[in-house]
Design a protein around this motif. Structure first.
Motif, PDB file in Angstrom:
ATOM      1  N   PHE A  27       0.850  -1.199   0.000  1.00 23.73           N
ATOM      2  CA  PHE A  27       0.000   0.000   0.000  1.00 23.73           C
ATOM      3  C   PHE A  27       0.888   1.252   0.000  1.00 23.73           C
ATOM      4  O   PHE A  27       1.917   1.283   0.668  1.00 23.73           O
ATOM      5  CB  PHE A  27      -0.890   0.018   1.248  1.00 23.73           C
ATOM      6  N   GLU A  28       0.438   2.261  -0.747  1.00 20.79           N
ATOM      7  CA  GLU A  28       1.178   3.519  -0.830  1.00 20.79           C
ATOM      8  C   GLU A  28       0.256   4.683  -0.530  1.00 20.79           C
ATOM      9  O   GLU A  28      -0.816   4.785  -1.124  1.00 20.79           O
ATOM     10  CB  GLU A  28       1.691   3.712  -2.261  1.00 20.79           C
ATOM     11  N   ASN A  29       0.686   5.550   0.357  1.00 25.12           N
ATOM     12  CA  ASN A  29      -0.025   6.806   0.617  1.00 25.12           C
ATOM     13  C   ASN A  29      -1.478   6.627   1.053  1.00 25.12           C
ATOM     14  O   ASN A  29      -2.367   7.289   0.529  1.00 25.12           O
ATOM     15  CB  ASN A  29       0.023   7.714  -0.616  1.00 25.12           C
ATOM     16  N   VAL A  30      -1.722   5.748   2.003  1.00 24.49           N
ATOM     17  CA  VAL A  30      -3.074   5.640   2.573  1.00 24.49           C
ATOM     18  C   VAL A  30      -3.243   6.858   3.492  1.00 24.49           C
ATOM     19  O   VAL A  30      -2.522   6.998   4.476  1.00 24.49           O
ATOM     20  CB  VAL A  30      -3.248   4.341   3.378  1.00 24.49           C
ATOM     21  N   PRO A  31      -4.177   7.769   3.155  1.00 28.94           N
ATOM     22  CA  PRO A  31      -4.246   9.025   3.911  1.00 28.94           C
ATOM     23  C   PRO A  31      -5.178   8.938   5.121  1.00 28.94           C
ATOM     24  O   PRO A  31      -6.222   8.296   5.054  1.00 28.94           O
ATOM     25  CB  PRO A  31      -4.829   9.994   2.871  1.00 28.94           C
ATOM     26  N   ASP A  86     -13.777  13.572   9.273  1.00 31.74           N
ATOM     27  CA  ASP A  86     -13.049  12.516   8.562  1.00 31.74           C
ATOM     28  C   ASP A  86     -13.809  12.030   7.325  1.00 31.74           C
ATOM     29  O   ASP A  86     -13.210  11.741   6.290  1.00 31.74           O
ATOM     30  CB  ASP A  86     -12.802  11.315   9.499  1.00 31.74           C
ATOM     31  N   GLU A 141     -12.417  11.892   3.512  1.00 31.52           N
ATOM     32  CA  GLU A 141     -12.308  10.620   2.775  1.00 31.52           C
ATOM     33  C   GLU A 141     -13.161  10.651   1.515  1.00 31.52           C
ATOM     34  O   GLU A 141     -12.902   9.919   0.563  1.00 31.52           O
ATOM     35  CB  GLU A 141     -12.690   9.445   3.693  1.00 31.52           C
ATOM     36  N   GLU A 167     -11.230  12.035  -1.604  1.00 31.50           N
ATOM     37  CA  GLU A 167     -10.117  11.222  -2.112  1.00 31.50           C
ATOM     38  C   GLU A 167     -10.479  10.687  -3.494  1.00 31.50           C
ATOM     39  O   GLU A 167     -11.665  10.563  -3.800  1.00 31.50           O
ATOM     40  CB  GLU A 167      -9.884  10.022  -1.183  1.00 31.50           C
ATOM     41  N   PRO A 168      -9.501  10.263  -4.279  1.00 32.58           N
ATOM     42  CA  PRO A 168      -8.071  10.273  -3.983  1.00 32.58           C
ATOM     43  C   PRO A 168      -7.389  11.524  -4.538  1.00 32.58           C
ATOM     44  O   PRO A 168      -7.906  12.183  -5.430  1.00 32.58           O
ATOM     45  CB  PRO A 168      -7.580   9.036  -4.721  1.00 32.58           C
ATOM     46  N   TYR A 169      -6.218  11.800  -4.012  1.00 31.52           N
ATOM     47  CA  TYR A 169      -5.330  12.815  -4.585  1.00 31.52           C
ATOM     48  C   TYR A 169      -4.367  12.114  -5.538  1.00 31.52           C
ATOM     49  O   TYR A 169      -4.143  10.909  -5.426  1.00 31.52           O
ATOM     50  CB  TYR A 169      -4.524  13.492  -3.472  1.00 31.52           C
ATOM     51  N   TYR A 182      -0.792  11.664  -6.208  1.00 33.28           N
ATOM     52  CA  TYR A 182       0.441  11.911  -5.471  1.00 33.28           C
ATOM     53  C   TYR A 182       1.654  12.151  -6.366  1.00 33.28           C
ATOM     54  O   TYR A 182       2.732  12.460  -5.873  1.00 33.28           O
ATOM     55  CB  TYR A 182       0.702  10.762  -4.486  1.00 33.28           C
ATOM     56  N   ARG A 214      -7.091   3.920  12.024  1.00 38.00           N
ATOM     57  CA  ARG A 214      -7.914   4.139  10.828  1.00 38.00           C
ATOM     58  C   ARG A 214      -7.220   3.567   9.579  1.00 38.00           C
ATOM     59  O   ARG A 214      -7.854   2.938   8.743  1.00 38.00           O
ATOM     60  CB  ARG A 214      -8.188   5.639  10.664  1.00 38.00           C
ATOM     61  N   ARG A 247      -8.628   0.341   7.102  1.00 38.50           N
ATOM     62  CA  ARG A 247      -8.807   0.393   5.644  1.00 38.50           C
ATOM     63  C   ARG A 247      -7.907  -0.624   4.926  1.00 38.50           C
ATOM     64  O   ARG A 247      -8.326  -1.273   3.978  1.00 38.50           O
ATOM     65  CB  ARG A 247      -8.520   1.809   5.142  1.00 38.50           C
TER      66      ARG A 247
END
Lengths: 364, 69
Positions: free
Chosen positions: A205-209, A218, A222, A225-227, A229, A258, A262
């Motif tokens: 997983f990469e960049n789970v915000p 929150d 959510e 999303e997504p941005y 990156y 959190r 996810r």
């Protein structure tokens, strides 16, 4: 002395015994028979595997260099106590969350310096246009709400996020069944075959915000999303010029839960997708282990729009990079019930006509 | 006739309710994300153990209703 092996019945969890008459393992409680090899495989499958571990390295952010925050002021909202940061030249007069006046409490100091920032790509005009589009085609939206004068504030705000990267190893055991039905002249039959299904593997997983601001809802964050990156840059205060910035007040440690929730759900979803051909599949146990977990502190661009209508406060948000716009809207309940009864009469009359025709044709 | 009217009203009520709830649902766009599927690294999913162990089976038999005539 050899260890005494005991097997549990996969069907009822009772202790299984060897039945000398059938030369098989038999559960004395539910009478289900198993061959020894099947039970050994089942036992190995259920008990063997990955140990759960969802811990993270949470050393995100860095120290500010001397003089780096000298032009930045902190403002506190009189109403919701939210703290925001703005450059001296930008200033701030009202809270982006609730619209109440803010007061400057002094120069920004302390806290961590963000690692990364995604710069704003969309301006205020884009936010206003997105709001207009958001209100279009909503049948049950009160007409008065569509009036643009109802928007009290539109603010550009950098929101703090903790970004979680990790590899994961997982092993999930499921109970599954295959059902087959048939009949003869006298009986109908239902055969249920029971299986243990095992899936194990890895994914990254990469960049789970996770939203680092307690004032910012929150679910709102959510929802935008997504941005992307690929656009993120190393943080410098130059990106804050002309914009407000929220200070994080939820730590990376407090955000871990959190992120884990996810990530675990995604692992379950991916593994479950690989199981086909069964009538039912139920998860029996799971173990998920993270590796090389790291956290980074990032500022993400958000346009915040807030308004009050009928004494209710409405908060909208637009992703300042992609333009994704969200915000719950009020319902005109008078219109809801009026159209509900009109549709009831129309669909009721049509249904009666169809039933009448079917009776005339002798179909029912 | 009365039964047909009641059935038609029941169907009408159900369809009307579904239509109005769909319109009401269109006003809600804020929700928590269930998972992190947007953040799975490309080509990183590797499910290398795929086992299915047959355990046992049960057969249920149900007698069909007999026609005495």
């Amino acid at each position: 002395m050899a260890a005494l092996l005991e097997y549990q019945c996969p069907c009822c969890a009772g202790k299984i015994e060897f039945d000398s008459a059938s030369q098989q393992m038999k559960c004395p409680f539910c009478d289900t028979m198993f061959d020894v090899e099947t039970l050994r495989s089942y036992d190995e499958a259920v008990n063997d595997g990955v140990q759960e571990d969802m811990s993270w390295e949470v050393s995100a952010g860095s120290e500010w260099a001397e003089g780096e925050t000298s032009g930045m002021n902190v403002y506190v909202c009189n109403s919701c106590a939210g703290e925001i940061v703005a450059e001296g030249t930008t200033g701030a007069s009202s809270c982006p969350y609730c619209g109440s006046p803010v007061v400057m409490t002094g120069q920004f100091a302390g806290d961590l310096k963000p690692d990364l920032v995604i710069p704003f790509r969309l301006d205020k005009d884009a936010a206003v246009a997105a709001l207009k589009k958001h209100l279009e085609g909503k049948f049950l939206l009160p007409a008065a709400f569509k009036d643009q004068n109802h928007i009290d504030e539109i603010k550009a705000l950098y929101v703090p996020f903790w970004m979680f990267d990790a590899g994961s190893n997982a092993r999930i055991v499921y109970k599954a069944t295959k059902v087959r039905r048939w009949d003869d002249n006298n009986y109908t039959y239902k055969e249920t075959k029971y299986y243990t299904v095992i899936r194990a593997g890895s994914m990254s997983f990469e960049n789970v915000p996770v939203d680092g601001s307690s004032k910012m809802p929150d679910d709102l964050m959510e929802s935008i999303e997504p941005y992307d990156y690929h656009d993120c840059k190393e943080f410098t205060t130059a990106y804050l010029s002309g914009y407000l910035a929220d200070k994080y007040d939820v730590t990376a440690e407090d955000s871990v839960e959190r992120a884990n929730t996810r990530i675990k759900q995604s692992v379950r979803d991916e593994f479950r997708k690989s199981i086909t051909g069964f009538s039912t599949v139920t998860e029996q146990n799971e173990a998920i282990r993270l590796s090389n977990g790291r956290t980074r502190y990032m500022m993400c661009p958000v346009w915040i729009l807030n308004t009050t209508w009928n004494d209710q406060h409405f908060l909208f948000a637009m992703n300042g990079q992609t333009g994704k716009f969200v915000g719950d809207l009020p319902t005109d309940m008078g219109k809801f019930w009026r159209w509900f009864f009109i549709f009831w009469l129309i669909f009721g009359a049509v249904s009666f006509g169809v039933i009448f025709l079917l009776r005339q044709m002798g179909i029912i | 006739m009365v039964v047909d009217i009641l059935i038609a009203l029941g169907i009408g009520l159900l369809i009307s309710l579904i239509v109005m709830l769909v319109h009401k649902g269109a006003l809600k766009s804020v929700h928590m994300e269930r998972a992190a599927s947007n953040y799975i690294k490309r080509d990183s999913v590797d499910i290398n153990v795929r086992r299915e162990i047959y355990l046992y089976k049960r057969v249920e038999r149900k007698e069909k209703p007999k026609n005495d005539n």
